[in-house]
Design a protein around this motif. Structure first.
Motif, short mmCIF file in Angstrom:
data_model
loop_
_atom_site.label_atom_id
_atom_site.label_comp_id
_atom_site.label_asym_id
_atom_site.label_seq_id
_atom_site.Cartn_x
_atom_site.Cartn_y
_atom_site.Cartn_z
N ARG A 10 0.93 -1.35 0.01
CA ARG A 10 0.02 0.01 -0.06
C ARG A 10 0.98 1.34 0.03
N GLN A 13 2.54 1.69 -3.40
CA GLN A 13 1.49 2.41 -4.23
C GLN A 13 1.29 4.03 -4.02
N ILE A 14 1.28 4.22 -2.69
CA ILE A 14 1.08 5.57 -2.33
C ILE A 14 2.31 6.24 -2.80
N GLU A 31 -6.65 7.98 2.24
CA GLU A 31 -7.71 7.21 1.49
C GLU A 31 -7.44 5.73 1.92
N GLN A 32 -6.04 5.33 2.06
CA GLN A 32 -5.87 3.80 2.36
C GLN A 32 -6.17 3.60 3.70
N ASN A 36 -10.34 3.32 3.06
CA ASN A 36 -10.17 1.99 2.70
C ASN A 36 -10.10 0.79 3.43
#
Length: 185
Positions: A10, A13-14, A31-32, A36
């Motif tokens: 994660r 990806q960020i 957001e993560q 999410n």
């Protein structure tokens, strides 16, 4: 072990999509970890951002470290931190070579101008989220149930005044605000 791998992926990806870095990355992490996965509440996340700003080092590294340690301990912090910087490191090497080769191309300059504008929008989004949470205790501004924290607004205006008018050191402003917060809250 699965959580540590998830944190690494994660935050990798960020890091891949953290154009603008710094404050522009705050909504991406939120957001993560809040929206999410629900690993943190919005209040916990805001506290982590506040602490990350007060500690030495880049905001993304500090935030990743604090989120990782909160979710999966020491190894979670290592995974999140390495994930957040590894993608940027790889991209930086690629972009350095690319821009060195195409440094005089007008279309590349136009892309960079657009990315700069996007970064300003991401920073404004992060700032508005933090202000709404500090002033109203929520990130949505609902006029019917708005509960303005007048003390927070006054501290904010006071800090902004000291920063803009007297150009005081931001660290001193944070210390003063913390002391005021001890008495107000």
């Amino acid at each position: 072990m699965k959580m540590i791998l998830t944190l690494f992926i994660r935050f990798f990806q960020i890091g891949l999509f953290s154009i603008g870095g710094g404050y522009a990355i705050i909504p991406l992490i939120q957001e993560q970890v809040v929206n999410n996965f629900g690993w943190l509440t919005l209040q916990e996340y805001t506290d982590i951002i506040t602490i990350s700003q007060m500690t030495p080092g880049p905001l993304v590294v500090n935030t990743a470290s604090f989120v990782g340690i909160r979710i999966a301990g020491f190894f979670g912090a290592v995974a999140a931190t390495v994930g957040s910087i590894l993608s940027g490191f790889i991209i930086s090497i690629f972009l350095y070579n690319f821009f060195k080769k195409h440094q005089n191309t007008e279309s590349i300059s136009n892309v960079l101008r657009a990315l700069r504008s996007s970064s300003v929008g991401l920073i404004a989004s992060a700032a508005s989220t933090i202000l709404l949470l500090a002033f109203f205790g929520d990130t949505t501004l609902n006029i019917q149930s708005a509960n303005l924290n007048l003390a927070a607004v006054i501290v904010f205006i006071f800090a902004l005044f000291l920063l803009r008018k007297y150009k005081l050191n931001p660290i001193l402003i944070m210390v003063l605000s913390g002391i005021i917060g001890l008495f107000l809250y």
